[in-house]
Design a protein around this motif. Sequence first.
Motif, PDB file in Angstrom:
ATOM      1  N   ARG A 241       0.871  -1.168   0.000  1.00  0.00           N
ATOM      2  CA  ARG A 241       0.000   0.000   0.000  1.00  0.00           C
ATOM      3  C   ARG A 241       0.911   1.221   0.000  1.00  0.00           C
ATOM      4  O   ARG A 241       2.021   1.188   0.516  1.00  0.00           O
ATOM      5  CB  ARG A 241      -0.911   0.026   1.228  1.00  0.00           C
ATOM      6  N   GLY A 242       0.428   2.333  -0.548  1.00  0.00           N
ATOM      7  CA  GLY A 242       1.265   3.509  -0.754  1.00  0.00           C
ATOM      8  C   GLY A 242       1.640   4.296   0.473  1.00  0.00           C
ATOM      9  O   GLY A 242       2.769   4.757   0.597  1.00  0.00           O
ATOM     10  N   THR A 243       0.733   4.472   1.407  1.00  0.00           N
ATOM     11  CA  THR A 243       1.008   5.349   2.542  1.00  0.00           C
ATOM     12  C   THR A 243       0.621   4.658   3.849  1.00  0.00           C
ATOM     13  O   THR A 243      -0.129   3.676   3.855  1.00  0.00           O
ATOM     14  CB  THR A 243       0.202   6.652   2.434  1.00  0.00           C
ATOM     15  N   ALA A 244       1.109   5.233   4.948  1.00  0.00           N
ATOM     16  CA  ALA A 244       0.759   4.706   6.270  1.00  0.00           C
ATOM     17  C   ALA A 244      -0.743   4.767   6.491  1.00  0.00           C
ATOM     18  O   ALA A 244      -1.335   3.841   7.053  1.00  0.00           O
ATOM     19  CB  ALA A 244       1.503   5.476   7.355  1.00  0.00           C
ATOM     20  N   SER A 245      -1.385   5.836   6.030  1.00  0.00           N
ATOM     21  CA  SER A 245      -2.837   5.943   6.222  1.00  0.00           C
ATOM     22  C   SER A 245      -3.584   4.889   5.408  1.00  0.00           C
ATOM     23  O   SER A 245      -4.608   4.367   5.857  1.00  0.00           O
ATOM     24  CB  SER A 245      -3.339   7.349   5.890  1.00  0.00           C
ATOM     25  N   GLU A 246      -3.070   4.516   4.227  1.00  0.00           N
ATOM     26  CA  GLU A 246      -3.687   3.437   3.439  1.00  0.00           C
ATOM     27  C   GLU A 246      -3.509   2.089   4.138  1.00  0.00           C
ATOM     28  O   GLU A 246      -4.406   1.246   4.099  1.00  0.00           O
ATOM     29  CB  GLU A 246      -3.098   3.394   2.032  1.00  0.00           C
ATOM     30  N   ILE A 247      -2.362   1.898   4.766  1.00  0.00           N
ATOM     31  CA  ILE A 247      -2.112   0.663   5.510  1.00  0.00           C
ATOM     32  C   ILE A 247      -3.050   0.584   6.707  1.00  0.00           C
ATOM     33  O   ILE A 247      -3.671  -0.453   6.957  1.00  0.00           O
ATOM     34  CB  ILE A 247      -0.626   0.572   5.922  1.00  0.00           C
ATOM     35  N   ASP A 248      -3.199   1.678   7.436  1.00  0.00           N
ATOM     36  CA  ASP A 248      -4.119   1.709   8.572  1.00  0.00           C
ATOM     37  C   ASP A 248      -5.561   1.483   8.128  1.00  0.00           C
ATOM     38  O   ASP A 248      -6.322   0.782   8.802  1.00  0.00           O
ATOM     39  CB  ASP A 248      -3.994   3.028   9.336  1.00  0.00           C
ATOM     40  N   ALA A 249      -5.949   2.058   6.998  1.00  0.00           N
ATOM     41  CA  ALA A 249      -7.311   1.866   6.486  1.00  0.00           C
ATOM     42  C   ALA A 249      -7.539   0.412   6.086  1.00  0.00           C
ATOM     43  O   ALA A 249      -8.618  -0.140   6.326  1.00  0.00           O
ATOM     44  CB  ALA A 249      -7.563   2.797   5.300  1.00  0.00           C
ATOM     45  N   THR A 250      -6.528  -0.224   5.475  1.00  0.00           N
ATOM     46  CA  THR A 250      -6.636  -1.646   5.122  1.00  0.00           C
ATOM     47  C   THR A 250      -6.792  -2.484   6.385  1.00  0.00           C
ATOM     48  O   THR A 250      -7.625  -3.387   6.445  1.00  0.00           O
ATOM     49  CB  THR A 250      -5.411  -2.099   4.312  1.00  0.00           C
ATOM     50  N   PHE A 251      -6.011  -2.174   7.421  1.00  0.00           N
ATOM     51  CA  PHE A 251      -6.120  -2.878   8.693  1.00  0.00           C
ATOM     52  C   PHE A 251      -7.537  -2.750   9.259  1.00  0.00           C
ATOM     53  O   PHE A 251      -8.138  -3.755   9.658  1.00  0.00           O
ATOM     54  CB  PHE A 251      -5.109  -2.329   9.707  1.00  0.00           C
ATOM     55  N   THR A 252      -8.087  -1.547   9.286  1.00  0.00           N
ATOM     56  CA  THR A 252      -9.431  -1.318   9.825  1.00  0.00           C
ATOM     57  C   THR A 252     -10.465  -2.117   9.036  1.00  0.00           C
ATOM     58  O   THR A 252     -11.348  -2.756   9.621  1.00  0.00           O
ATOM     59  CB  THR A 252      -9.762   0.188   9.793  1.00  0.00           C
ATOM     60  N   ASP A 253     -10.332  -2.128   7.705  1.00  0.00           N
ATOM     61  CA  ASP A 253     -11.254  -2.878   6.848  1.00  0.00           C
ATOM     62  C   ASP A 253     -11.151  -4.373   7.117  1.00  0.00           C
ATOM     63  O   ASP A 253     -12.160  -5.058   7.292  1.00  0.00           O
ATOM     64  CB  ASP A 253     -10.947  -2.575   5.378  1.00  0.00           C
ATOM     65  N   TRP A 254      -9.936  -4.909   7.150  1.00  0.00           N
ATOM     66  CA  TRP A 254      -9.752  -6.346   7.346  1.00  0.00           C
ATOM     67  C   TRP A 254     -10.234  -6.775   8.726  1.00  0.00           C
ATOM     68  O   TRP A 254     -10.861  -7.824   8.858  1.00  0.00           O
ATOM     69  CB  TRP A 254      -8.294  -6.729   7.155  1.00  0.00           C
TER      70      TRP A 254
ATOM     71  N   ALA B 152      -0.558  -9.222  13.970  1.00  0.00           N
ATOM     72  CA  ALA B 152       0.091  -8.050  14.570  1.00  0.00           C
ATOM     73  C   ALA B 152      -0.593  -6.796  14.040  1.00  0.00           C
ATOM     74  O   ALA B 152      -0.697  -6.613  12.827  1.00  0.00           O
ATOM     75  CB  ALA B 152       1.575  -8.023  14.238  1.00  0.00           C
ATOM     76  N   GLU B 153      -1.067  -5.964  14.944  1.00  0.00           N
ATOM     77  CA  GLU B 153      -1.701  -4.693  14.565  1.00  0.00           C
ATOM     78  C   GLU B 153      -0.655  -3.759  13.967  1.00  0.00           C
ATOM     79  O   GLU B 153       0.553  -3.985  14.127  1.00  0.00           O
ATOM     80  CB  GLU B 153      -2.392  -4.091  15.778  1.00  0.00           C
ATOM     81  N   PRO B 154      -1.098  -2.690  13.284  1.00  0.00           N
ATOM     82  CA  PRO B 154      -0.139  -1.794  12.625  1.00  0.00           C
ATOM     83  C   PRO B 154       0.932  -1.260  13.577  1.00  0.00           C
ATOM     84  O   PRO B 154       0.654  -0.909  14.722  1.00  0.00           O
ATOM     85  CB  PRO B 154      -1.026  -0.657  12.116  1.00  0.00           C
ATOM     86  N   TYR B 155       2.152  -1.256  13.070  1.00  0.00           N
ATOM     87  CA  TYR B 155       3.297  -0.712  13.794  1.00  0.00           C
ATOM     88  C   TYR B 155       4.300  -0.222  12.759  1.00  0.00           C
ATOM     89  O   TYR B 155       4.197  -0.513  11.569  1.00  0.00           O
ATOM     90  CB  TYR B 155       3.933  -1.764  14.715  1.00  0.00           C
ATOM     91  N   ASP B 156       5.268   0.563  13.215  1.00  0.00           N
ATOM     92  CA  ASP B 156       6.304   1.084  12.333  1.00  0.00           C
ATOM     93  C   ASP B 156       7.546   0.217  12.450  1.00  0.00           C
ATOM     94  O   ASP B 156       8.040  -0.044  13.548  1.00  0.00           O
ATOM     95  CB  ASP B 156       6.631   2.530  12.686  1.00  0.00           C
ATOM     96  N   ASP B 157       8.044  -0.248  11.295  1.00  0.00           N
ATOM     97  CA  ASP B 157       9.246  -1.072  11.254  1.00  0.00           C
ATOM     98  C   ASP B 157      10.291  -0.336  10.417  1.00  0.00           C
ATOM     99  O   ASP B 157      10.042   0.785   9.957  1.00  0.00           O
ATOM    100  CB  ASP B 157       8.932  -2.455  10.662  1.00  0.00           C
ATOM    101  N   VAL B 158      11.430  -0.966  10.172  1.00  0.00           N
ATOM    102  CA  VAL B 158      12.512  -0.298   9.446  1.00  0.00           C
ATOM    103  C   VAL B 158      12.111   0.123   8.038  1.00  0.00           C
ATOM    104  O   VAL B 158      12.673   1.056   7.488  1.00  0.00           O
ATOM    105  CB  VAL B 158      13.777  -1.181   9.394  1.00  0.00           C
TER     106      VAL B 158
END
Length: 127
Positions: free
Chosen positions: A78-91, A100-106
């Motif tokens: 996914r392109g952005t952190a907000s798109e990743i968070d939105a995908t998580f919320t949808d799933w 594992a819930e959204p987190y920031d990695d390297v």
Amino acid sequence: MATPNPFTFIVYVRDAQQSATFYGDLLDLSPVFESPRYIAFELPGGTQLAVWSGNDVFGDRLPEDGSPTRTSELCISRGTASEIDATFTDWKARGIHIIAEPYDDVFGRTFLAADPDGNLIRVAPVD
């Protein structure tokens, strides 16, 4: 003459039809090839994702307890952190098993889910 697919990624599963339904719904795709134990989806760029529940010649590819060793992940970009968070919320709302819930990695924002057989699905930023 047909051009061969450059790559097919195979996910081993217990029930190919059930897993094809899961991945088809998850990725909004329809199969391009279906057989009783092997079902494939066309991905962008000509790559395929297939689910396979084993074969009759060599027997089931899964160990007797039905839980193969997990040595890989399917990664969906996914392109952005907000798109990743939105995908998580949808799933999560759809009942997808979240590991594992959204987190920031390297490499940026990410989360980890699993299909019905426990195969890992990572959502991460575009490289």
